[in-house]
Design a protein around this motif. Structure first.
Motif, PDB file in Angstrom:
ATOM      1  N   LYS A  36       0.682  -1.275  -0.070  1.00 33.00           N
ATOM      2  CA  LYS A  36       0.204  -0.268  -0.592  1.00 33.00           C
ATOM      3  C   LYS A  36       1.196   1.387   0.121  1.00 33.00           C
ATOM      4  N   PRO A  37       0.623   2.601   0.045  1.00 31.95           N
ATOM      5  CA  PRO A  37      -0.799   2.445  -1.166  1.00 31.95           C
ATOM      6  C   PRO A  37      -0.686   1.982  -2.368  1.00 31.95           C
ATOM      7  N   THR A  65      -1.387  -4.557   3.876  1.00 29.90           N
ATOM      8  CA  THR A  65      -2.043  -4.091   4.965  1.00 29.90           C
ATOM      9  C   THR A  65      -1.586  -4.714   6.587  1.00 29.90           C
ATOM     10  N   GLY A 125      -1.758   8.622   1.584  1.00 29.81           N
ATOM     11  CA  GLY A 125      -1.788   7.303   1.104  1.00 29.81           C
ATOM     12  C   GLY A 125      -0.799   6.425   2.418  1.00 29.81           C
ATOM     13  N   TRP A 157      -3.448   5.949   5.264  1.00 32.23           N
ATOM     14  CA  TRP A 157      -4.144   4.608   4.436  1.00 32.23           C
ATOM     15  C   TRP A 157      -4.453   4.148   5.579  1.00 32.23           C
ATOM     16  N   ARG A 165      -8.427   2.691   6.917  1.00 36.39           N
ATOM     17  CA  ARG A 165      -8.835   1.187   7.176  1.00 36.39           C
ATOM     18  C   ARG A 165      -8.967   0.347   8.570  1.00 36.39           C
ATOM     19  N   SER A 201     -10.007  -3.420   0.374  1.00 34.34           N
ATOM     20  CA  SER A 201      -9.074  -2.243  -0.378  1.00 34.34           C
ATOM     21  C   SER A 201      -9.750  -0.838  -0.940  1.00 34.34           C
ATOM     22  N   THR A 248     -11.099   1.506   0.767  1.00 36.27           N
ATOM     23  CA  THR A 248      -9.563   2.087   1.626  1.00 36.27           C
ATOM     24  C   THR A 248      -9.646   2.891   0.394  1.00 36.27           C
ATOM     25  N   GLN A 249      -9.230   2.273  -0.355  1.00 34.10           N
ATOM     26  CA  GLN A 249      -9.016   4.007  -1.617  1.00 34.10           C
ATOM     27  C   GLN A 249      -9.782   4.407  -2.292  1.00 34.10           C
ATOM     28  N   VAL A 260      -9.148   7.275   0.621  1.00 36.21           N
ATOM     29  CA  VAL A 260      -8.230   7.686  -0.189  1.00 36.21           C
ATOM     30  C   VAL A 260      -8.354   9.135  -1.098  1.00 36.21           C
TER      31      VAL A 260
END
Lengths: 362, 362
Positions: free
Chosen positions: B103-104, B130, B187, B191, B195, B337, B340-341, B344
């Motif tokens: 990640k990111p 993660t 990021g 992140w 999360r 994932s 989470t993005q 972001v």
């Protein structure tokens, strides 16, 4: 801590529950004594004085005015609902009584300014009853925050103050009544978190305050939970959450460039005579970033007197100096009270305007 | 935890510093082995394999493509700069390699969707790296959060992930380079906090995301510190702060209607083999509100394997099931994932649009 030759004589306005705690604090403080209590009902005041072990010499009055007219009262403690503060604090000041005012101190800064101006022009001490300010732990934590080597520059701080109101509280407590404490959780719990943030920031007001979206309200429109973010010109940020709808938490989590401060019971310590806080500095990862060192250190701060007695003691010291030595009232207390109220007002304005950023004008 | 009959064979793309930690994790995991490493420089790859104690059987390649073309590589670990992820993760999937992606994971959800679609259509497992998700402490904390009697309903959560970049880091690290990791602290550190918030919220996406005002940027416009507030339809709120400019802190502070969870090292535990967290429930004030009980309880969770080895183990179990039993890839990992993005991206969009609330469209 040494008692003045004659203790400061307190009058208590009303029989609020919180006044029981402060009455005990007045009894514990070496330089203060309870001189009078007034209620709209003399029967209620009589029973209250008895229940709370007031000295037999305490004068019992059937009105607040009578307390203010008593020449043997030096100072008043005002735990009335917020909507009554401006009337009674102003009258108290006009009668030359020093004013220890329960929070939230006013419904808005305009009202508070009336109180503060009256206190100033009458030469009486003003202090809000934010008890945790007076715990020796608070001074110890401030030492850490002020240490440029250990904590460095403040970057971010978060505070939570919440407690879970039961059905009775959420229906009947003055804190959720629009005609008594219209600021709800913001004025009650939020007051502490905002003060914590300002305290952490050396009372430098933020540039803007932005309420978090979607606070919770009761049917009368009183705030039951809300939050806000605060931002300063230099990139510092703060956030807080205050609520009557979550389990009791009293957190300050502050990030400095070099260290961190954490405390989880800042408003009322878990224990009365010893209070913890946690610091860490120079944290870094070990080899391969599989661990972090050092772990935070616990610090325990003892106190002989509970924080509310230390508050009474500090207030009474100031009053004693004014009475005995002709000192001027200490300006720190009205100043930080007003700054706290300014941020409370800004959060409220941001909520009302749809969560827009509100600039703080000092 | 039992090893499959044949361990999953990993290829490592590049010689990033973080890959040293994951290489050790692959060695520790009972069901995984390092099979190959590729770098644009074969000399660098050779030295790296030696320094990190790779098995003598490890194949050393002078390109990433060669790793992907090796039929004895089942899965790749991709610790390349974020700007290269879409290219190499897509190629890996096309070559039927399972993808453990640092990640990111991508510069935006559009890029991530390209990766995820390619993984799905090629039947390979995707997981982001993660690591803390795999620590047994995380499962223990989740048990508490899921307990309607102990924690109740989530009301508020705050997360901080910060660390202090030194001059070298702030000038040269890929995390502050606009062409390599353009999301900067958002990021990297953000992140984890995002999360953590989603994890606390059972991965229910917020309705809106609003960046805190005045993030700090470097001269290239890369974020060095920022934060945001998240709000859900039911009054839940979350805030986070992430930074390269503050002492290392890794906090989750969650308020439920009945209890509280606190953890101060959620990303990397202070110690590798045992990790603490703190819970409290049913907190209330004592007589006269001069104390709070109970005080929070400390819980210590032991682990035989470090969290990154548990991550490799979990990923390899999934890969083993796909290889050995024809199972379908586990959708949980790409799903969380992507969520989470999405957050972001929303924080970034809010910053770019002047800190307006951004709606999350799933």
């Amino acid at each position: 801590m040494m008692a003045e030759s004659s203790p400061v004589r307190f009058g208590i306005l009303g029989c609020a529950n919180i006044a029981r705690k402060v009455s005990r604090a007045i009894a514990l403080a070496p330089n203060a004594t309870i001189s009078a209590v007034g209620s709209r009902s003399i029967e209620k005041a009589t029973a209250y004085a008895k229940e709370n072990g007031y000295p037999s010499t305490t004068k019992i009055y059937g009105s607040y005015e009578a307390v203010l007219d008593d020449p043997e009262v030096d100072a008043v403690y005002v735990p009335l609902p917020t909507s009554l503060h401006v009337k009674w604090a102003v009258l108290a000041a006009q009668k030359k009584k020093h004013v220890l005012l329960e929070k939230p101190v006013a419904l808005n800064v305009k009202e508070l300014d009336v109180i503060l101006e009256e206190c100033e022009s009458n030469g009486v001490q003003y202090m809000d009853a934010t008890m945790w300010m007076h715990h020796p732990r608070t001074a110890k934590m401030k030492e850490f925050l002020s240490d440029s080597q250990r904590f460095g520059q403040l970057k971010s701080v978060h505070s939570t103050f919440a407690y879970l109101g039961d059905t009775e509280f959420l229906e009947n407590n003055i804190r959720v009544k629009s005609d008594l404490d219209a600021l709800g959780a913001l004025g009650d719990a939020g007051w502490y978190s905002i003060r914590a943030i300002l305290w952490t920031s050396d009372y430098e007001l933020p540039k803007t305050v932005t309420a978090l979206r979607d606070p919770e309200f009761n049917e009368a429109g009183v705030i039951l939970s809300c939050g806000a973010s605060l931002s300063w010109k230099d990139g510092r940020v703060a956030t807080f959450y205050c609520s009557f709808l979550a389990n009791m938490a009293m957190d300050i989590v502050a990030s400095g460039s070099k260290g961190n401060l954490r405390v989880h019971d800042f408003v009322v310590p878990f224990q009365e005579n010893v209070a913890p806080f946690y610091t860490v500095e120079g944290s870094w990862v070990g080899e391969l970033a599989t661990s972090i060192h050092p772990a935070p250190s616990e610090h325990q701060v003892n106190t002989d007197l509970p924080q509310e007695a230390l508050m009474v003691n500090e207030f009474s010291n100031l009053v004693g100096s004014i009475k005995g030595k002709g000192s001027k009232p200490e300006k720190k207390w009205p100043t930080i009270s007003r700054k706290t109220q300014l941020v409370v007002d800004a959060v409220k304005a941001s909520i009302e305007k749809g969560f827009v950023p509100v600039e703080i004008i000092y």
